[in-house]
Design a protein around this motif. Structure first.
Motif, PDB file in Angstrom:
ATOM      1  N   SER A   2       7.766  62.940  47.371  1.00 38.90           N
ATOM      2  CA  SER A   2       8.266  61.816  48.193  1.00 38.90           C
ATOM      3  C   SER A   2       7.797  61.959  49.627  1.00 38.90           C
ATOM      4  O   SER A   2       7.638  60.964  50.342  1.00 38.90           O
ATOM      5  N   LEU A   3       7.574  63.201  50.053  1.00 33.04           N
ATOM      6  CA  LEU A   3       7.079  63.442  51.409  1.00 33.04           C
ATOM      7  C   LEU A   3       5.574  63.236  51.504  1.00 33.04           C
ATOM      8  O   LEU A   3       5.042  62.975  52.580  1.00 33.04           O
ATOM      9  N   ASP A   4       4.884  63.415  50.334  1.00 34.65           N
ATOM     10  CA  ASP A   4       3.425  63.267  50.330  1.00 34.65           C
ATOM     11  C   ASP A   4       3.013  62.753  48.953  1.00 34.65           C
ATOM     12  O   ASP A   4       2.885  63.528  47.998  1.00 34.65           O
ATOM     13  N   SER A   5       2.792  61.461  48.841  1.00 34.51           N
ATOM     14  CA  SER A   5       2.475  60.855  47.539  1.00 34.51           C
ATOM     15  C   SER A   5       1.101  61.286  47.019  1.00 34.51           C
ATOM     16  O   SER A   5       0.769  61.022  45.865  1.00 34.51           O
ATOM     17  N   GLN A   6       0.288  61.929  47.856  1.00 30.67           N
ATOM     18  CA  GLN A   6      -1.037  62.398  47.447  1.00 30.67           C
ATOM     19  C   GLN A   6      -1.024  63.894  47.078  1.00 30.67           C
ATOM     20  O   GLN A   6      -2.079  64.505  46.913  1.00 30.67           O
ATOM     21  N   TYR A   7       0.160  64.441  46.889  1.00 28.51           N
ATOM     22  CA  TYR A   7       0.336  65.888  46.700  1.00 28.51           C
ATOM     23  C   TYR A   7       0.019  66.236  45.226  1.00 28.51           C
ATOM     24  O   TYR A   7       0.918  66.393  44.394  1.00 28.51           O
TER      25      TYR A   7
ATOM     26  N   LEU B 152      -5.531  61.836  41.351  1.00 28.49           N
ATOM     27  CA  LEU B 152      -5.669  62.185  42.765  1.00 28.49           C
ATOM     28  C   LEU B 152      -6.827  63.135  43.009  1.00 28.49           C
ATOM     29  O   LEU B 152      -7.420  63.138  44.094  1.00 28.49           O
ATOM     30  N   ASP B 153      -7.145  63.966  41.988  1.00 28.46           N
ATOM     31  CA  ASP B 153      -8.219  64.954  42.147  1.00 28.46           C
ATOM     32  C   ASP B 153      -8.942  65.084  40.813  1.00 28.46           C
ATOM     33  O   ASP B 153      -8.505  65.813  39.914  1.00 28.46           O
ATOM     34  N   SER B 154     -10.052  64.368  40.675  1.00 28.99           N
ATOM     35  CA  SER B 154     -10.762  64.310  39.390  1.00 28.99           C
ATOM     36  C   SER B 154     -11.392  65.648  39.009  1.00 28.99           C
ATOM     37  O   SER B 154     -11.846  65.820  37.879  1.00 28.99           O
TER      38      SER B 154
END
Length: 685
Positions: free
Chosen positions: A119-124, A154-156
């Protein structure tokens, strides 16, 4: 399956960057020491940082990481609590606390912390991966897939996320999808040992054992001490029937980790598959010493003992297997089967009942229970139950099941017969009558048995034996032929037919039968003895000795084999060797009348007539019907000569030999006539 999930983060919250620089310097030192695994030094530096600034959230986070690494997870959580209390948006602290809670099995709490970090970092992406791990560890594999999907989106090139998603697919039984994910993970990180291991496991589930072995080979090439890789490779080789190679792999595991109990157990299973039962038992012993609750080891050890003929010991293990795991149908079945081998058919039936209750489609159990009812016999009801079980075995087994019962036809006949007796029961009665000398009665019982079951090889065999005892050798041979037509691997019938042919002096044919018996049972010393005896009759003494040698190699205490070898050696003029063998036979069996007669014949050849007479006296005392001993003693008395009493004794012994020997016995008549002539001219008393 293996996964690597411990990713602890050190990042400094923004609020700390400008505050208490000297405190941060201590934290930086702690991070360096942590990297070098100087855990106590790292904790000391964090403590120093907190003395200088008790509000340093970074110091609490790093100290938490150190405590996590040394498995002090509760203490680590306390430090993360402090970091979060000081900086509520410190996503790395939320994440790290999730890791610590997951390590304690507190998966729901861990998921909540990972969710807060997200919730603090949706790209985590790392948090998504770890939250997926927590869900997977909690058995929520389908839910975990969504998190792994997000991490990969997010990270292929997130190799670990592909690996972990593969593990989730694996647990869901989607092995092809799992292999595809492992492929992707390994294409990104070709040096990932656990990835090859995981892919190998998935391929095994797809029965691609050779491909799995290639993956395990790759894992082992990266890490020569990768014990799980050796273990899994051994298991795959087991499935391919490459048991010797599997044993080598399991042994390698044990050399790396002597406490790897599964390796001992599976090495035992591989040895058992190679019929190395004694060696397998040693591995099961160790397994059970280390873990008395290792369910399958009790059953497996019982199985090995069963195949060594140690039935009582096997029962003890099966009892324990049932005690440890009463839901294991194989334990109940195995115990029932051993009880059947021991003839305890009535006791076996409740165990078969239990196995069938646990698995109503247990074809083998129906079949064996049918055999037990058949063996109990004695009533139409039992034969009816046997037939019903045989039919159920075929039904439960399905189209692929090949029933191996042999009594259904006979049970049906017995069920329908007026007296309700099976062929086997009648043959058992015949055997009893043979033992009591009632050969005609035995033949009558076998005739009845063959009316019930015209394909009873046992009935033909026993009827042949009874006819043989009556001197009806040709008829006996005909019955033996019928038995062998039904069961070409009936070893004892070849032996019995060979003896009958010997009695008809059809020695070459007899040898052929003994050859067949030896081919079927090459470890039977008595088969070699029988063939050697027949070669003796043909005067092939050197060939006979080779058979007697083989018999003795198989049984060092086979007195009759020593006796017969001595007899053959005597005819070859090897008197020293012959005397040694006769003495050995007597040493092994002081009650073997034939051995005293053999030594007596040898003493006659050596001119030791008084010794020969003493040996014959002993043989006749042991067996008053030993015709050969009377003949041998008659010859010794004749050779002693000089007195009328010796000649009279010689004549009396020859006459007794003829009387005892029957129609087939051929005594030395010429010496009797010589003794009679000598009696008329002897001068002594």
């Amino acid at each position: 399956m293996k996964k690597r999930v411990l990713i602890l983060l050190f990042l400094l919250p923004f609020a700390q960057i400008l505050f208490a620089q000297s405190s941060d310097d201590w934290v930086k030192k702690a991070v360096t020491k942590l990297d070098n695994k100087d855990y106590q030094g790292a904790i000391s530096d964090c403590n120093q940082a907190l003395q200088l600034n008790s509000q340093n959230a970074w110091a609490y986070n790093v100290r938490g990481i150190v405590k996590h690494d040394i498995n002090h997870h509760n203490e680590a959580i306390s430090d993360y609590d402090q970091a979060i209390a000081l900086s509520a948006n410190y996503k790395q602290a939320w994440f790290n606390r999730g890791l610590a809670k997951a390590a304690l099995g507190r998966y729901d709490d861990a998921i909540a912390d990972y969710s807060q970090a997200i919730s603090l970092d949706s790209q985590y992406s790392t948090a998504y991966n770890s939250r997926g791990n927590a869900k997977a560890d909690a058995g929520r594999y389908s839910d975990a897939l969504a998190d792994y999907d997000q991490a990969i989106a997010l990270d292929s090139r997130y190799a670990l996320a592909y690996n972990n998603r593969g593990i989730a697919y694996h647990h869901l039984g989607r092995y092809t999808d799992a292999v595809n994910d492992y492929d992707k993970s390994l294409s990104i990180n070709p040096a990932y040992t656990d990835g090859y291991y995981n892919r190998g496991l998935a391929k095994e589930h797809l029965e691609r054992y050779a491909d799995a072995i290639t993956d395990y080979d790759q894992a082992i090439s990266i890490d020569a001490n990768y014990k799980d890789g050796y273990y899994a490779r051994g298991y795959a080789k087991d499935n391919l029937g490459r048991y010797d190679e599997a044993i080598i792999d399991y042994s390698k595991v044990i050399s790396i980790d002597p406490n790897y109990i599964d390796a001992y157990y599976n090495r035992g299973v591989a040895k058992s598959s190679l019929k190395q039962y004694a060696e397998a038992i040693a591995d099961y012993d160790y397994t059970l010493t280390k873990n008395p609750n290792y369910k399958s080891a009790w059953y497996a050890r019982g199985y090995a003992k069963d195949h060594l003929g140690r039935y009582t010991d096997a029962l003890t293990d099966y009892n324990q297997a049932i005690s440890v795991d009463p839901q294991n149908k194989n334990g109940w079945y195995a115990r029932a089967y051993v009880k059947s081998i021991l003839g305890n058919y009535t006791d076996a039936i409740p165990d078969f009942d239990k196995a069938i209750a646990l698995d109503p489609k247990y074809a083998k159990a129906y079949n064996s229970r049918g055999n037990a009812y058949y063996k109990i016999g004695g009533s139409k009801a039992n034969y009816q139950k046997a037939v019903e079980d045989y039919d159920m075995a075929l039904q439960a087994g399905g189209s692929s099941y090949t029933p191996y019962y042999k009594y259904r036809e006979e049970a049906t006949a017995a069920m329908n017969a007026g007296d309700g007796h099976s062929a086997d029961e009648l043959v058992k009665g015949a055997v009893e009558k043979i033992n009591n000398g009632n050969y005609d009665g035995a033949i009558a019982d076998c005739d009845k048995a063959l009316q019930v079951n015209s394909k009873s090889s046992w009935a033909y065999s026993i009827r042949g034996l009874a006819k043989n005892y009556l001197g009806k050798y040709a008829d006996a041979i005909a019955d033996y032929g019928q038995a062998l037509a039904i069961d070409p691997k009936y070893t004892q019938v070849y032996v019995n037919r060979g003896h009958a042919k010997n009695n008809l002096e059809r020695y070459a044919e007899a040898i052929s039968d003994f050859d067949q018996a030896i081919a079927l049972e090459p470890k039977s010393a008595s088969n070699y003895l029988s063939r050697g005896y027949t070669k003796d009759q043909l005067g092939r003494y050197a060939d006979a000795i080779m058979d007697y040698d083989q018999a003795i190699d198989l049984d060092q205490k086979y007195a009759l084999a020593y006796n017969n070898r001595g007899y053959a050696e005597m005819y070859l003029g090897k008197y020293t060797e012959a005397m040694a063998d006769c003495n050995k036979a007597i040493e092994l069996d002081p009650k073997l009348a034939a051995a005293y007669d053999s030594r007596a014949q040898l003493n006659n050849r050596l001119g030791h007539y008084a010794d020969a007479i003493a040996d014959c006296d002993k043989a006749i005392a042991l067996n008053p019907k030993e015709a050969a001993a009377y003949n041998t003693r008659g010859y010794a008395y004749y050779k002693l000569g000089r007195t009328k009493i010796n000649h009279r004794r010689a004549i009396a012994d020859y006459d007794m030999a003829v009387q005892l020997g029957g129609n087939t016995y051929k005594p030395d008549f010429k010496y009797r006539n010589n003794a009679l002539a000598a009696l008329n001219i002897a001068t002594g008393p």
